[in-house]
Design an enzyme around this catalytic site. Sequence first.
Site, PDB file in Angstrom:
ATOM      1  N   CYS A  67       5.917 -10.869  -3.030  1.00  0.00           N
ATOM      2  CA  CYS A  67       5.101  -9.966  -2.207  1.00  0.00           C
ATOM      3  C   CYS A  67       5.382 -10.144  -0.724  1.00  0.00           C
ATOM      4  CB  CYS A  67       3.618 -10.166  -2.493  1.00  0.00           C
ATOM      5  SG  CYS A  67       3.188  -9.803  -4.195  1.00  0.00           S
TER       6      CYS A  67
ATOM      7  N   HIS B  41      -1.417  -2.064  -1.740  1.00  0.00           N
ATOM      8  CA  HIS B  41      -0.392  -3.103  -1.805  1.00  0.00           C
ATOM      9  C   HIS B  41       0.858  -2.638  -2.552  1.00  0.00           C
ATOM     10  CE1 HIS B  41       1.545  -6.867  -1.826  1.00  0.00           C
ATOM     11  NE2 HIS B  41       0.948  -7.464  -2.836  1.00  0.00           N
TER      12      HIS B  41
END
Lengths: 488, 400
Positions: free
Chosen positions: B88, B346
């Site tokens: 991420c 996200h």
Amino acid sequence: MVGIVSYAAYLPRYRLNRMTIFSAMGWLNQALIMNAAGEKAVAAFDEDAVTMAAAAGKRCLHGFKPDEVEALYFATTTSPFKERQCANIIAGALCIPEEIRSADFGGALKAGGSALLAALEFSSANEGRQALTCAADCRLGKAGSLQEMFFGDGAAALLVGGEKPIALFKGAYSLSCDFVDQLRGAETIYNRQWEDRWIRDMGYEKLIPEVVTGLCRRHGLKPSDFAKVIYPCSYGGGRRNIERKLGLAPEQVENDLLQVSGDTGTAHPLLMFSRAFEEASPGDKLLLVSYGNGCDALYFEVTPQIESFKDRKRFSDTLGQHAELDNYTKYLTWRGMIPVELGLRGEEEQVTRWSMTWRSRKAILGLQGSRCNKCGTQQYPPQRVCVNPGCGAIDEMEPLSLSNRGGKIVSYTSDMLAATINPPAIYGNVDFNGGGRAMFEFADCTLEDLQVGGEVEFTFRIKYYDPKRDITFYFWKAVPATTEKEVS
Amino acid sequence: MAAGIRDKVAILGMGCTVFGEHWELDSSDLLIEAFGECMADAGIEKKDIQAAWIGNHIDEVNIGKGGCYLASTLHLPFIPVTRVENFCASGTEAFRGACYAVASGACEIALAAGVEKLKDVGYGGLPDSPIFGQLLRYITPNATAPGLFAQLATAYAAKHKMPMEKVKEAITHISWKSHQNGVKNPRAHLRRAVSEDQICSSPFVAYPLGLYDCCGVSDGAAMAIVTTPEIARRLQPDREPVLVKALQIAVSSGEEAAYHGWDGAGIMTTQAAAKRAYEEAGIDKPREELDLMEVHDCFSITEMVTMEDLAISPPGGAPDDILSGFYDLDGALPCQSDGGLKCFGHPIGASGLRMIFEIYSQLLQRWPAERQVKNARLGLTHNLGGVPHQNVCSVAILGL
């Protein structure tokens, strides 16, 4: 002379009350009520014959050395593999060295007795070297069948050898015939039986007296000479007739455990046998009979060594982990009898790369880690570069078995998102006693059983099942010590 | 310590798409949209870009491997293009590539892009794949991101002997705050105010995290063009350049996963990256000196422990700071002024650049008054990839 050196039973934690089955399926077959007393042991969603056999084997080897075992025989009629030897998976889980003889016994329900006989003959032919027999079954009856009522899941293990036997092996007698009372074809999941009366009258009631009589004749004994006769038969009327035919007094007959575990197939006579050891006295003659496509009868005499054998409650201890499975559809789901929706996440590929798992087989099957010779730090999975930030030594490791070490919970959660047939997935970080850490799934527990600092033991379980390739893959899980009472 | 890249790189322009469920858009559409905004902001032409990096995590359902996807989407003319992947934190990793290129003198102008299209996975959450290699799949639990991060809460509560109710109260406020900020942000994925009661009583995803403790799963792209401060001042004489003050990445050593030294109640890489970033930026008292932060609130509990790992709140003190409103938009140190991962969304590869986009825009005073942090001159981004026991953490500090 060789004999039994150690014994242990394993019953899975979950029990299904037969009235729960009747409540769900009685509409189909009201006669089920006649067999709805008691409960049966049910393998958890992550257990099968292999894991239960490994659990029994682990308990059986407690206080003994895995590297002194030179043969491992595994008996089951519910092997997860037609081609791949499960005995070697179990040996791997028990950290038994690869320089052993191994075999899977199956085909007949009497295979548990046959495997034990082969182990005793191995030991006898090899100066009393130790051989381990594990038997386990996880048989299925169709929903609403009598088999579903009778069959339970469980395992037993017996270690045989020449040193300090608790019961000497005195002789055996076998019958083998193509007597078909129940069967499963090679592609069949559910047990199929011929008429009840045929099984009872022409099977159990005829073959068991015949093998007992044959053994007595060969060894100059009478049935009344035995302190305990241990034989499987789930028909109450059948048992009475067998005992009458053999002239056995009630105290001579070992309990059939039908109300406790159900009929655990190949494991069943050995399971009953492990219970008999809890109460046996030196000098007792024990007669173990297995049944199915014939019979094996094995005759033992208990030695004074039984008095000093530790942890004799190796059957009863497994009863202490009891938890009721009060949900019949959950039972069907665990056994794969109804398809359930796991969502698209549950469809993701899980590829078993055998060359990769072979390189790490000791870490995977045996939960073997490493310990740094420089700083003493335990680590899992085994490392070549020491994980201790203050050490970092390279290639200073020695292998270390962690499966008996136990550990403590560092963190935990209960995950509703993970795809599993037994949600929620419960897992967390565990520190091994003596150092080192890894994350484990927690088995046989609920969130309420967990706390940071709580003790765990390790248990060999199914890691995943790949339905596309029909592969069951095994690894270890942690069981909170509140529910797992390890033999100590 | 090495000199670092403090004040050697300036951001010339940035772009960021609306994050959300873009059922009608491909990754290429998202990249083109962010690129258009970024180029207009930078005021340069495509031929001026000398190298590019693209951050992206899930190549299998997305842009594939390698740099070709970005190059052929934007038709970049035979310049070096590299796809980077660091979980991420991939967006910040792309930014790092571009910044290093400029700081080293290898390039004068470089592009950093991040993109992810998660809504082609077929189910919520991140796809289940062997991100730590196949072997670990055989020996690690059948786990998901919420379950792995949720363990921070059980370990934190045990470490500080704090009732779980207190932890839950604090993380509830975190999600409430993100929703409050998300409402004000037209680019955010989730723009609905929810009450603390709703958050706290939402069904458990992974104990003790409920649905509202988990961030949105979104599609989106973000982009930055970086150059030297000298070129920035020359090309944009009317603005004070936003400079990179620090850019640090720390990767788990394996100690957290396999050694018993870590308490599981915080993130070691964040602690390491923050320490190095503060040194690089010359920050002694981050709690006083920083004006705003964008941290990796993939889960509310992650944001909570990060406040301590970044040395803003004292050990065990994050819940009190959070509940006091210290990190609210009108608090002393606003955190997640754009709604954070929780509400902005996200799209993995884009998130690090989205955080930088928010700090950059705040420093340039570009937002409407209702969500503009006044007099912001120094901001921090914290972009975490992986899971608490095995991860990549990047901390960037940007200032005027």
